[in-house]
Enzyme design. Sequence first.
Site, PDB file in Angstrom:
ATOM      1  N   LYS A   1       2.100  -3.555   6.566  1.00 30.71           N
ATOM      2  CA  LYS A   1       2.461  -3.591   5.140  1.00 30.71           C
ATOM      3  C   LYS A   1       3.973  -3.363   4.983  1.00 30.71           C
ATOM      4  CE  LYS A   1      -1.543  -4.371   3.353  1.00 30.71           C
ATOM      5  NZ  LYS A   1      -1.820  -5.671   2.708  1.00 30.71           N
TER       6      LYS A   1
ATOM      7  N   SER B   1       0.838  -1.207   0.000  1.00 28.73           N
ATOM      8  CA  SER B   1       0.000   0.000   0.000  1.00 28.73           C
ATOM      9  C   SER B   1       0.872   1.255   0.000  1.00 28.73           C
ATOM     10  CB  SER B   1      -0.884  -0.014   1.260  1.00 28.73           C
ATOM     11  OG  SER B   1      -1.463   1.253   1.459  1.00 28.73           O
TER      12      SER B   1
ATOM     13  N   TYR C   1      -1.905  -0.860  10.750  1.00 27.53           N
ATOM     14  CA  TYR C   1      -2.178  -1.427   9.407  1.00 27.53           C
ATOM     15  C   TYR C   1      -1.010  -1.099   8.477  1.00 27.53           C
ATOM     16  CZ  TYR C   1      -3.637  -1.186   4.562  1.00 27.53           C
ATOM     17  OH  TYR C   1      -3.665  -1.295   3.197  1.00 27.53           O
TER      18      TYR C   1
END
Length: 328
Positions: free
Chosen positions: A152, A124, A148
């Site tokens: 990644k 991302s 989050y």
Amino acid sequence: MKILVTGGLGFIGSHTCVELINRKHRIVVADNLSNSNIETLEKINEITGVIPDFHQIDVTEESKLEELFNKYDFDGVIHFAGYKAVGESVEKPLDYYYNNLVSTIKLSEMCLKYNVDKFVFSSSATVYGDNKSPLKEDMKLLPTTNPYGETKAISERILKDTAFANTDFAVSLLRYFNPVGAHESGLIGEDPKGVPNNLMPYVSKVAKGELDKLYVFGNDYDTVDGTGVRDYIHVVDLAEGHAAALENLNSGVNIYNLGTGKGTSVLEIINTFIKVNEVEVPYEIVERRPGDIAVSYADTKKAEKELNWKAKRNIEDMVRDSWRFELN
Ligand code: WQD
């Protein structure tokens, strides 16, 4: 090629399954249905005429993965399965670190054990932190604002180090910008459970009357109209980017931005949605959302050059396809 697609019934996973089938790859879907619906399997069949093999499993479970890698002779893995709600990750960091990191580790171990030498990972743009746009793949990553984003960045590091230690193991890390839109059939699209976190599904539900108005998180950013600017990319363009990355994956560590290179503001999205779909989208400007950055958009030269891939669909296509899916 025979490809394992984890999270293959999710928003981006399902669109990528359609694209891979169209390109004559044989796919096997593993999904625990925590944020997707089994009906999507039938929708993939309706669109392509193919029902992929499906296994309802949690890809953090080693024994389940062992059965899968034993049963199929995979040529590659595309790993979508993961939790992806920024706000939720702040409330439940351990769930996010466990699920997103253990799944990446277990899948990598299986690939090494069963000589599966292509691994495409759903990363991302969040990993850039507050680097200044246009964001480039060789930029030094900065801390993200949430667990989050960190899962990644850490997953990227796990895959890079594994590829460096195992020269037969090739990885492609795909940094998505803001995926929106839906397949032109209106059969598959972004269908999050509960109240949407992301802008486009929220706008769609307001237009449909399921939510009474959109809250615009701040209009005092240093942007064209004060609202946040993002690089929205049509999910079918994104799916085509995954197929291109898989088919061009030969060795080493490959990192690509999957974006359009263009920034669009929240108000521009709202106004385009209203104009193209001839609907109302009532909204109210409220405080900024904690953790949001003002501007994020991609430098897209590397994927264009090395993958011969470029996003083709524009904002009008995105809002039209989102709305068609919502109406279905
Ligand atoms: C877009 C813009 C908001 C909702 C996140 C993750 C990223 C990826 C995509 C998973 C911003 C504004 C939004 C609303 C608003 N996640 N907004 N009202 O935050 O850019 O990216 O989702 O794959 O990794 O970081 O996406 O859609 O939440 O926000 O005003 O109700 O819309 O402030 O400017 P974001 P988003």
